[in-house]
Write a protein that holds these residues in place. Structure first.
Motif, mmCIF file in Angstrom:
data_model
loop_
_atom_site.group_PDB
_atom_site.id
_atom_site.type_symbol
_atom_site.label_atom_id
_atom_site.label_comp_id
_atom_site.label_asym_id
_atom_site.label_seq_id
_atom_site.Cartn_x
_atom_site.Cartn_y
_atom_site.Cartn_z
ATOM 1 N N THR A 165 0.819 -1.203 0.000
ATOM 2 C CA THR A 165 0.000 0.000 0.000
ATOM 3 C C THR A 165 0.854 1.254 0.000
ATOM 4 O O THR A 165 0.330 2.350 -0.052
ATOM 5 C CB THR A 165 -0.937 0.015 1.220
ATOM 6 N N THR A 166 2.169 1.099 0.073
ATOM 7 C CA THR A 166 3.044 2.255 0.046
ATOM 8 C C THR A 166 3.478 2.538 -1.386
ATOM 9 O O THR A 166 3.443 1.672 -2.249
ATOM 10 C CB THR A 166 4.296 2.030 0.914
ATOM 11 N N THR A 167 3.887 3.752 -1.625
ATOM 12 C CA THR A 167 4.338 4.146 -2.946
ATOM 13 C C THR A 167 5.663 3.467 -3.268
ATOM 14 O O THR A 167 6.600 3.545 -2.471
ATOM 15 C CB THR A 167 4.514 5.681 -3.002
ATOM 16 N N LYS A 198 9.259 2.913 -4.344
ATOM 17 C CA LYS A 198 10.400 3.825 -4.431
ATOM 18 C C LYS A 198 11.673 3.015 -4.588
ATOM 19 O O LYS A 198 11.795 1.921 -4.041
ATOM 20 C CB LYS A 198 10.493 4.700 -3.183
ATOM 21 N N LEU A 204 5.185 1.005 -9.952
ATOM 22 C CA LEU A 204 4.400 2.233 -9.911
ATOM 23 C C LEU A 204 3.549 2.382 -11.168
ATOM 24 O O LEU A 204 2.345 2.626 -11.096
ATOM 25 C CB LEU A 204 5.322 3.447 -9.755
ATOM 26 N N ARG A 238 0.369 0.144 -11.669
ATOM 27 C CA ARG A 238 -0.805 0.313 -10.813
ATOM 28 C C ARG A 238 -1.950 0.911 -11.630
ATOM 29 O O ARG A 238 -1.735 1.729 -12.529
ATOM 30 C CB ARG A 238 -0.475 1.206 -9.625
ATOM 31 N N ALA A 296 -2.379 4.687 -13.177
ATOM 32 C CA ALA A 296 -1.160 5.500 -13.122
ATOM 33 C C ALA A 296 -0.741 5.974 -14.516
ATOM 34 O O ALA A 296 -0.506 7.168 -14.726
ATOM 35 C CB ALA A 296 -0.022 4.730 -12.455
ATOM 36 N N MET A 355 -5.625 8.683 -4.831
ATOM 37 C CA MET A 355 -4.542 7.784 -4.442
ATOM 38 C C MET A 355 -3.413 7.816 -5.482
ATOM 39 O O MET A 355 -2.241 7.918 -5.122
ATOM 40 C CB MET A 355 -5.077 6.351 -4.284
ATOM 41 N N ARG A 356 -3.765 7.746 -6.765
ATOM 42 C CA ARG A 356 -2.736 7.758 -7.803
ATOM 43 C C ARG A 356 -2.018 9.106 -7.848
ATOM 44 O O ARG A 356 -0.801 9.160 -7.991
ATOM 45 C CB ARG A 356 -3.323 7.429 -9.179
ATOM 46 N N LYS A 367 -1.582 11.175 -5.421
ATOM 47 C CA LYS A 367 -0.722 11.246 -4.233
ATOM 48 C C LYS A 367 0.573 10.483 -4.479
ATOM 49 O O LYS A 367 1.665 10.987 -4.203
ATOM 50 C CB LYS A 367 -1.452 10.678 -3.025
ATOM 51 N N GLU A 368 0.469 9.272 -5.002
ATOM 52 C CA GLU A 368 1.665 8.468 -5.275
ATOM 53 C C GLU A 368 2.564 9.141 -6.307
ATOM 54 O O GLU A 368 3.782 9.218 -6.115
ATOM 55 C CB GLU A 368 1.270 7.073 -5.778
ATOM 56 N N GLU A 405 4.334 12.027 -4.756
ATOM 57 C CA GLU A 405 5.381 11.606 -3.817
ATOM 58 C C GLU A 405 6.701 11.302 -4.519
ATOM 59 O O GLU A 405 7.763 11.454 -3.918
ATOM 60 C CB GLU A 405 4.942 10.355 -3.046
#
Length: 110
Positions: free
Chosen positions: A3-5, A7, A27, A30, A33, A64-65, A67-68, A71
């Motif tokens: 559930t985390t982006t 990286k 990424l 998803r 995206a 959600m997308r 935000k990711e 980030e």
């Protein structure tokens, strides 16, 4: 599914190596995206317009997308709406050769 982006340097879906390419592929793989990046390629869009062009993706999923992607410095929010960052535009430009390949592939598929 994490559930985390994703990286670079951290384990991601399908790879524990932390390799940057694996984080990027996670990424971009998803839901929504790539579509968000595609829709922002020509310039800023406000949230509601982006949602409409993305076939009415749910506000929760779009948030959600975004935000990711924010980030990891692919998308930014400005007074004009959401847009690609310089890194995001660089990423989009890398898709042009892939688009050409996909067109050739499609022709071969009949």
């Amino acid at each position: 599914m994490p559930t985390t982006t994703p990286k670079p340097g951290a384990p991601v879906r399908g790879s524990k190596s932390g390799r940057p390419i694996m984080a990027l592929l996670d990424l971009l793989g998803r839901r929504w995206a790539l579509r968000v990046i595609f829709e922002l390629k020509d310039g800023p869009m406000r949230f509601r317009a982006l949602q409409e062009t993305c076939d009415q993706v749910s506000p929760t999923m779009l948030n959600m997308r975004l935000k990711e992607l924010r980030e990891v410095d692919i998308v930014q929010k400005t007074n004009d709406g959401y847009c690609l960052t310089e890194m995001g535009q660089d990423l989009w430009n890398l898709f042009e050769p892939l688009r050409g390949w996909a067109d050739r592939w499609a022709k071969r598929q009949g």
